[in-house]
Design an enzyme around this catalytic site. Sequence first.
Site, short mmCIF file in Angstrom:
data_model
loop_
_atom_site.label_atom_id
_atom_site.label_comp_id
_atom_site.label_asym_id
_atom_site.label_seq_id
_atom_site.Cartn_x
_atom_site.Cartn_y
_atom_site.Cartn_z
N TYR B 116 0.82 -1.21 0.00
CA TYR B 116 0.00 0.00 0.00
C TYR B 116 0.85 1.27 0.00
O TYR B 116 0.47 2.29 -0.54
CB TYR B 116 -0.95 0.01 1.20
CG TYR B 116 -2.20 -0.77 0.94
CD1 TYR B 116 -3.08 -0.37 -0.07
CD2 TYR B 116 -2.51 -1.92 1.65
CE1 TYR B 116 -4.22 -1.09 -0.34
CE2 TYR B 116 -3.66 -2.64 1.38
CZ TYR B 116 -4.51 -2.22 0.39
OH TYR B 116 -5.64 -2.93 0.10
N GLU B 212 1.55 -30.09 10.88
CA GLU B 212 1.32 -29.30 9.67
C GLU B 212 0.39 -28.12 9.90
O GLU B 212 0.67 -27.02 9.48
CB GLU B 212 0.75 -30.21 8.56
CG GLU B 212 0.57 -29.45 7.25
CD GLU B 212 0.31 -30.36 6.06
OE1 GLU B 212 0.67 -31.55 6.13
OE2 GLU B 212 -0.25 -29.89 5.06
N ASP B 269 0.90 -34.37 6.54
CA ASP B 269 0.00 -35.22 5.75
C ASP B 269 0.82 -36.13 4.84
O ASP B 269 1.92 -35.79 4.43
CB ASP B 269 -0.91 -34.36 4.86
CG ASP B 269 -1.97 -33.64 5.67
OD1 ASP B 269 -2.14 -33.99 6.86
OD2 ASP B 269 -2.61 -32.71 5.12
#
Lengths: 760, 390
Positions: B116, B212, B269
């Site tokens: 910005y 995770e 995972d």
Amino acid sequence: MPSTKTRPASRRRRDSSADSDASTDSAEDKAGEDAASANGAAEEHDDSAPSNGKPAGPKRRTTAHEMATRQRDISVSEFFAKNRHLLGFDNPRKALLTTIKEAVDNSLDACEEAGILPEIWVRIEPTADNRFRAAVQDNGPGIVKKQIPLIFGKLLYGSKFHRLRMSRGQQGIGISAAGMYGVLTTGQPIKIVSRISKGKPAHYYEIKIDTKINQPEILNGRGEGVDIPPGAKGQAEFDRHGIVWVEADHGTRVTIELEAIYKRGRGSVDEYLEQTAIANPHVTIHYTDPEGNESTYARSAEELPVEPKEIKPHPYGIELGNLITMLSDTKESTVTAFLTQGFSRVSHTVARKVCEGAKVSPRARPATIGRQEADSLFKAIQETKILPPATDCLSPIGEPLLLKGLYHVVPAEFYTAATRPPAVYRGNPFQIEVALAYGGAATTQKVPLELLTELLRESDARTLRQFLINTFAGLGSEAADAILKEADQGTRSSPKGLKPKEIQKLHEAMRSTSLESSQTMNVLRYANRVPLQFQPGACAITQTIMGTNWRSYGLTQSRGSLPSGPITVLVHMASVWVPFTSESKEAVAAYPEIEKEIRLALQTVGRKLGMYLNRRLKVRQEGDRRNIFLRYLREVATAVSTINQSDRDKLYEQLLLVAKRKTAQADVKLDKHGKPIEAPEEDLGEHVIIVDPTQMADALRGGSPPQETMDAVLTDARRTLVKSKETLREITERRQLADEQTASAKHSRGTSDLKNRNKN
Amino acid sequence: MAKKKRSRSESSSGTPAAVLTPRDKKTINTLITLADEIVEAADKKKDPHLDIPARTLTNVKYNNTARIIEMGKGTNRRQLFNLTQAKAYMQTLLVAEGTKRLLDQGKTTSIRGLYYLLKHTIEGTKEETFDDQADCDPIIEDLEVTLTTLREELHVYASNRGAMVGPLTLTDSGDEIDCSRMGSGGYSIPSIVEADVIQFGSHRAEFILHVEKDTVWRRFNEDKFWRKHNCILIHGGGQPPRGVRRLLSRMHNELTYRGQKLPVFCLLDNDPWGYYIYSVLKQGSINLAYESKRMAIPDARYIGLRSKDFEECKLTPSVQIRLNEQDIKRAKQIAGYPWFAKKKEWQREIKQMLDNGFKLEVESLISKDISYVTETYVPERLKAQDWLGD
């Protein structure tokens, strides 16, 4: 009931077999049957009465004898009076156009045939509600007194039907039909003034057509017409008859009062005259519209087109029926003589070959040739190799004049034109010419506010959207929507109810909306220099344009429709006999030979357009590139100076210098060894005009009324006339070359054909 | 996120002339050198350019001895006077300018804040300097690698992601934090975890368990796994951000248990993305290869989920997720990475997943029992020393 039905039927069969025992020909058989069935019907009536006392089935309403009393000749004029839509008088608006068109076409034909540079005066004045007096005067040779009534007061009378010669009129219907329409709707006769030479009195006729017998009826001078002397005295007399005779040494003026509606826009008289001016740059037209506004399309060429020659029919174009008629009508004493004299391209050798093929004696008398022999003659003609007809009978407009005409009337930035070598369909020579104009302001952008206000008032369109699409040529529905959105108008609002402020807003929207992508191609169709304004969908020209792939030339086009873009295409077909789809001469019939020639011509101009667009794109890209750098330079300079407190402006100037050098470098193409090569400008070839669009835009942005500005731009010497002149020898050479290549590439498709030509 | 004020610049907040640390001064100097080069080039009427080290697979090499990914010497030249690069060049300099301003003022901002700060309409056009943050983020990374500085050295940080609990105390920007008393949310890991921001206090941890994502981390926190097993429990919200990776690396290297570095275990995972998270934690990422030295943990161990777990844990087929084409492609890609290519165990692992044709999420263990993962799975694997390492 079944019994009565079968009996005459069986008898009929017997009868017919007895009648035509010698002939097995199907046509005759059919004729016999028709006659027999008529007999049968009569007999059926006769013997059904005695066989059963009571009447069986519905009562007969009439008898054959009774019916016979009502059967009689139909005069051509009666037929067309009833079927006036066939001649282009379907509605009052079109009637006005057709009237003007027929008169102007006749005038131009007459002037050109006489070798006079045509000058035409067109005047339309309102006489009452939905009634106009339409007058057309020319500076032609005039018409001898005794011919005037026949030409203007008899349908199917004229000089052009029986010869094969390129001319605007063909059938001898047009102007007399217009006069007939006038009489029919207003009761006013058609008024003709014609003067043959200086100092001689002008003949003045008031004529009505007697539709029953298709004969003119002269109303003034006790059926003899009146002679009006030249000079002031004559003028006074003209005034008395309400005729505005423009004093001239020779010429003809036709005045027809008719019921009509005058409206501008598509399919209007104004459009017709404008388009006529494009295709006939040697013509000057003075036009006074119903509101009294006078405008002039001045000629831009001082030479008459080459005079087209009259030719004899070519054997390949003849039909069996025609052949039989010609055989019985000929004055020649042998078949060979008949063939060599009656047809073009038939030498003695060819005629003998035809006779041999038909097993007809070359010395046979044509009158003795029977139907069978005629049939074999006809077949033999088709099988004999005969040279295609001479094509020097055509008088195309020619590329330079096409360009001139288009350039004069259609403002654009790129113009090109191509004339195909002559070709033949059904034994009729014809020639296709195409001119193309690309870019420039759209029609919507040059309409002055006053005219728009007027157009809105005149329009009978139900919605604004419809109004825009109908009024402005080449404006698609997408473009109309864009304009209306810009003008804050609903698409369905009525064009009539707009307040002045809203009209002004619409006007601004029309000027500011860029239509480059949403415009559709504007197609100008011509046959023998006459604009075709109606039935575009039925016309071979439009169909071929739609069938041509314009995408490969840098335009957008959805399948099976006209391409979009600010583009005008003019297609002219010159032929000794233009195959129209109807008597009103609105669309060219789709013969494969014609379509092929149109396609090849379109591809020629399309390729040039593609090259131009490509080049324009490249220039634009180069500009873009420079712009991109320039856009970021200031940002970079600011960032750097913030980081190390260096002089921002100095850095910017330095970077600017580098940018200029870099882009100049990038524009230079390098060869294999890294050396710059002179990029050869793709040669656009001959017959191309490129107008600098920026100057055009500048001129447009000026406050003065657009039409004037356009004229100013056009008369200004800012145009770049690349190449448009070439010697006659070059033309012939090029055509020969093209001819050879077309012949050699006959089996390959059109595009590859063109590629071959390109290589050479 | 509110702007964070760095402790050392408190005295001069709001004024341009901030007290500069030696590190800031060094960073500013590199920025000025960059700008000077451009002025110099322009002086000589040459087109300025930046040589940005390439952050691609082809420009990273696996250092076998250090067991981390290192950046190669390949660079991409970014030129101002090149149509396709002009805008990126301009953006790079804008980012440089922005960070210079941050340094001068002694302030820090998020990468979104910087976006910005620099976003504006280019003068005389309708074009924005940056269309969205995705335009800006890679440019920041470009500048980092070009200047061989770190993001935090440029006073730019990423948003917080990841949380931590465990028997550990630390000081964050002067505040004492006891990581064993963080409630259910845990200690939110900031993006800058350098020694001048975070100093470690005392700890009783025996190992670090990295899971995770947040959902699994909550399960472990709720079951007070870390209290039972004396470990630091941390998650990175998927692909761990730099803050988490740097903190993991610092804890691994700086904290000890029985004279050894704290071991790091990863519970991820059983899919290509899980493998890649492990790969990033262990030897660094391709994108940030230049920071591998500071972030990679070559000794990190992968305890699960494994391709064999479906059978070993007797899971039901309904927890399987079919591998899609993208998964298969990615798995093959990972198997081909030089740091996996020569490891038979890993090749076997990936091959087995491909053979299975399905992937497993850690949450799938919940189908056995809600606390199966905390009470059975991890403890058993730790006890059996059943993990994948080198």
